[in-house]
Design a protein around this motif. Structure first.
Motif, short mmCIF file in Angstrom:
data_model
loop_
_atom_site.label_atom_id
_atom_site.label_comp_id
_atom_site.label_asym_id
_atom_site.label_seq_id
_atom_site.Cartn_x
_atom_site.Cartn_y
_atom_site.Cartn_z
N ASP A 6 10.94 3.47 -4.94
CA ASP A 6 11.26 3.17 -3.55
C ASP A 6 10.65 1.84 -3.14
O ASP A 6 11.29 1.02 -2.47
CB ASP A 6 10.73 4.27 -2.62
CG ASP A 6 11.41 5.60 -2.83
OD1 ASP A 6 12.62 5.61 -3.16
OD2 ASP A 6 10.74 6.64 -2.69
N PHE A 7 9.40 1.64 -3.53
CA PHE A 7 8.72 0.40 -3.16
C PHE A 7 9.43 -0.82 -3.74
O PHE A 7 9.66 -1.82 -3.04
CB PHE A 7 7.26 0.42 -3.65
CG PHE A 7 6.58 -0.91 -3.50
CD1 PHE A 7 6.19 -1.36 -2.25
CD2 PHE A 7 6.34 -1.72 -4.61
CE1 PHE A 7 5.57 -2.60 -2.10
CE2 PHE A 7 5.72 -2.95 -4.48
CZ PHE A 7 5.33 -3.39 -3.22
N VAL A 8 9.78 -0.76 -5.01
CA VAL A 8 10.44 -1.91 -5.65
C VAL A 8 11.78 -2.19 -4.99
O VAL A 8 12.12 -3.35 -4.70
CB VAL A 8 10.61 -1.66 -7.16
CG1 VAL A 8 11.50 -2.73 -7.79
CG2 VAL A 8 9.25 -1.63 -7.85
N GLN A 9 12.54 -1.16 -4.73
CA GLN A 9 13.86 -1.34 -4.12
C GLN A 9 13.75 -1.96 -2.72
O GLN A 9 14.43 -2.94 -2.40
CB GLN A 9 14.59 0.00 -4.03
CG GLN A 9 15.96 -0.09 -3.36
CD GLN A 9 16.63 1.27 -3.22
OE1 GLN A 9 16.04 2.30 -3.53
NE2 GLN A 9 17.86 1.29 -2.74
N ILE A 55 2.56 -11.70 13.56
CA ILE A 55 3.17 -11.87 12.23
C ILE A 55 3.98 -10.62 11.89
O ILE A 55 3.50 -9.49 12.04
CB ILE A 55 2.08 -12.10 11.16
CG1 ILE A 55 1.28 -13.38 11.46
CG2 ILE A 55 2.71 -12.16 9.78
CD1 ILE A 55 2.11 -14.65 11.44
N SER A 56 5.19 -10.81 11.41
CA SER A 56 6.04 -9.68 11.03
C SER A 56 5.44 -8.93 9.83
O SER A 56 5.08 -9.56 8.83
CB SER A 56 7.45 -10.16 10.69
OG SER A 56 8.08 -10.70 11.82
N HIS A 57 5.34 -7.62 9.94
CA HIS A 57 4.85 -6.77 8.86
C HIS A 57 5.94 -5.77 8.47
O HIS A 57 6.63 -5.22 9.35
CB HIS A 57 3.60 -6.01 9.29
CG HIS A 57 2.34 -6.83 9.26
ND1 HIS A 57 2.13 -7.93 10.09
CD2 HIS A 57 1.22 -6.72 8.49
CE1 HIS A 57 0.94 -8.45 9.82
NE2 HIS A 57 0.37 -7.73 8.86
N HIS A 58 6.07 -5.51 7.19
CA HIS A 58 7.12 -4.63 6.68
C HIS A 58 6.52 -3.53 5.81
O HIS A 58 5.42 -3.64 5.30
CB HIS A 58 8.14 -5.43 5.87
CG HIS A 58 8.72 -6.60 6.60
ND1 HIS A 58 9.75 -6.49 7.50
CD2 HIS A 58 8.39 -7.92 6.56
CE1 HIS A 58 10.05 -7.69 7.98
NE2 HIS A 58 9.24 -8.57 7.43
N ALA A 81 5.00 -3.32 -11.04
CA ALA A 81 6.40 -2.93 -11.16
C ALA A 81 7.31 -3.94 -10.47
O ALA A 81 8.39 -4.27 -10.97
CB ALA A 81 6.62 -1.54 -10.58
N LEU A 82 6.87 -4.45 -9.33
CA LEU A 82 7.66 -5.43 -8.60
C LEU A 82 7.72 -6.76 -9.32
O LEU A 82 8.80 -7.33 -9.54
CB LEU A 82 7.06 -5.63 -7.21
CG LEU A 82 7.71 -6.72 -6.34
CD1 LEU A 82 9.13 -6.33 -5.96
CD2 LEU A 82 6.86 -6.98 -5.10
N VAL A 83 6.58 -7.26 -9.73
CA VAL A 83 6.49 -8.60 -10.31
C VAL A 83 7.08 -8.66 -11.71
O VAL A 83 7.81 -9.59 -12.06
CB VAL A 83 5.03 -9.08 -10.33
CG1 VAL A 83 4.90 -10.40 -11.10
CG2 VAL A 83 4.50 -9.25 -8.92
N ASP A 84 6.77 -7.66 -12.53
CA ASP A 84 7.12 -7.70 -13.94
C ASP A 84 8.37 -6.92 -14.30
O ASP A 84 8.77 -6.90 -15.47
CB ASP A 84 5.95 -7.19 -14.79
CG ASP A 84 4.73 -8.09 -14.68
OD1 ASP A 84 4.91 -9.31 -14.58
OD2 ASP A 84 3.61 -7.57 -14.67
N ASP A 94 0.83 -1.20 0.00
CA ASP A 94 0.00 0.00 0.00
C ASP A 94 0.87 1.26 0.00
O ASP A 94 1.81 1.36 0.79
CB ASP A 94 -0.91 -0.01 1.23
CG ASP A 94 -1.95 1.10 1.20
OD1 ASP A 94 -1.58 2.26 1.46
OD2 ASP A 94 -3.12 0.79 0.92
N SER A 95 0.54 2.20 -0.84
CA SER A 95 1.37 3.40 -1.00
C SER A 95 1.19 4.42 0.12
O SER A 95 1.97 5.37 0.22
CB SER A 95 1.06 4.08 -2.33
OG SER A 95 -0.30 4.52 -2.37
N MET A 96 0.16 4.25 0.96
CA MET A 96 -0.10 5.22 2.02
C MET A 96 0.24 4.71 3.41
O MET A 96 0.46 5.50 4.33
CB MET A 96 -1.57 5.65 1.97
CG MET A 96 -1.94 6.51 0.77
SD MET A 96 -1.09 8.11 0.77
CE MET A 96 -1.86 8.87 2.22
#
Length: 305
Positions: A75-78, A57-60, A106-109, A34-36
Motif C-alpha cells: 500500500d505504501f509503495v503504491q 507545508i503539505s503532508h501526505h 521497497a520504494l527506492v529499490d 511511517d507505518s503508524m
C-alpha cells in the motif's frame, strides 16, 4: 528518473523538524514514511506532526486509514509512488520523512514484495509462534526443512524469527522462501539524509519523549483504541499502544507499562539504525550534538539537485 529526498533515521532525532525546514527551503512537500501515522486518531503515540507544526507545508499519507484497516508495504509503495509523480508534476520536491526502513527500501529499490520483511497475515505468524513455544526451536526448524530445505540450510536453528518468516511466506504465497527474490532495481534518484546521535543520548531522548507523550494524554488515547477493540488490529500492535494491554487488563502497573514502551522504543531505534546501515546508502549527520552540520546537509542537497 524522478528525484526524492529521504530523511531517515531512528526515532527522536529530529526528522520531522528537519523535513519541514528543508521543505520550506527547497519548495517541497512531505510524504510520511511511517507505518503508524496513517491511522486516524493515533496521534500522540505515533508522534504525528500537528497542523501547527506543519507550518503550511503539505503532508501526505497521514490519517488515511481507520484503526481497523490494514496498511502494508505494498500500500505504501503504491500510494507514495503516485504522490511522488503528482508532486513532481507540480514542480515541487518530494520529501519522504519517516523511520520504517523496509517501506523506504521497497520504494527506492523496487523490492519484490513478499520477502522476509513483508507484512504477513497475523494469524499465520501467531500459529508458528505458538508452535515454537509448544515444540521448541528444533521442531520449528524441521517444519521449514520439510517444505523448503534450501532456506533451512541457510537459517540457523536458533534464528526462530527468520524461520517463522520463511514459513509465513510459504504458507501465504505457496512459494518457497528460498525462491523469493529481493533484487534491487532503483526506481528513483534518491538522496538519503540520515539523522542519528550518540547511543546513550538517543536513548535518553527516547525516554524523555515517552514521558512527554504520557503527559500529553497517551494513556487516554491508547485506552480509547483498546475499548474499541483496536488492540486486535494492526494499529493496536504499534509501540506505544500494545504495551498498555496488561495495564488495562489489571495485571500490570502503569509504571511497568511505561517502562516497557521506553524499552521497546529503544530496541526499535536500534533495529532502525541496523537496517539503514546495512540495507541503504545513507549520508549520516548528528544535528543534536553538531547543529552546524546543517550547512553540510544543505551543500549535499544543493549538489544533488
Amino acid at each position: 528518473m524522478e528525484k526524492i529526498l529521504i530523511i531517515a533515521g531512528p526515532t527522536a532525532v529530529g526528522k520531522t523538524a528537519l523535513s519541514i525546514e528543508l521543505a520550506k527551503q527547497y519548495d517541497g512537500e512531505i510524504v510520511s514514511g511511517d507505518s503508524m501515522q496513517v491511522y486516524r486518531g493515533l496521534d500522540i503515540g505515533t508522534a504525528k506532526v500537528t497542523t501547527e507544526e506543519q507550518q503550511g507545508i503539505s503532508h501526505h499519507l497521514i490519517d488515511v486509514r481507520n484503526f481497523d484497516e490494514r496498511f502494508s508495504v505494498a500500500d505504501f509503495v503504491q500510494l507514495s509512488s503516485a504522490l511522488i509523480t503528482d508532486i513532481h508534476a507540480r514542480h515541487k520536491l518530494p520529501i519522504i520523512a519517516g523511520g520504517t526502513g523496509f517501506y523506504l527500501s521497497a520504494l527506492v529499490d523496487g523490492l519484490t514484495l513478499g520477502g522476509d520483511e513483508y507484512d504477513q497475515d497475523e494469524a499465520i505468524r501467531v500459529k508458528w509462534r505458538n508452535y515454537l513455544q509448544d515444540f521448541g526451536e528444533q521442531e520449528l526448524w524441521n517444519q521449514l526443512a520439510a517444505v523448503d530445505a534450501p532456506a533451512a540450510q541457510k537459517i540457523p536453528v536458533s534464528n526462530s524469527r527468520r524461520i517463522i518468516r520463511a514459513l509465513e511466506v510459504y504458507e501465504r504465497t505457496g512459494q518457497r522462501f528460498s525462491d523469493q527474490t529481493q533484487a534491487k532495481t532503483p526506481q528513483y534518484d534518491a538522496l538519503i539524509v540520515g539523522l542519528t546521535t550518540e547511543r546513550s543520548l538517543l536513548y535518553e531522548r527516547i525516554n524523555q519523549r515517552v514521558d512527554l507523550m504520557i503527559k500529553a494524554g497517551l494513556i487516554d488515547e491508547a485506552y480509547e483504541l483498546y475499548e474499541r477493540g483496536g488492540f486486535e488490529f494492526q494499529s493496536g500492535r504499534g509501540i506505544g499502544y500494545k504495551e498498555f494491554a496488561g495495564y488495562f487488563e489489571g495485571h500490570q502497573s502503569l509504571k511497568e507499562a511505561v517502562e516497557k514502551i521506553k524499552l521497546d522504543s529503544r530496541h526499535y531505534a536500534k533495529r532502525q539504525l541496523t537496517w539503514f546501515r546495512n540495507k541503504m546508502t545513507v549520508n549520516w549527520f548528528d544535528l543534536i550534538q553538531n547543529p552546524e552540520q546543517k550547512a553540510d546537509i544543505e551543500g549535499l542537497i544543493a549538489g544533488w539537485l
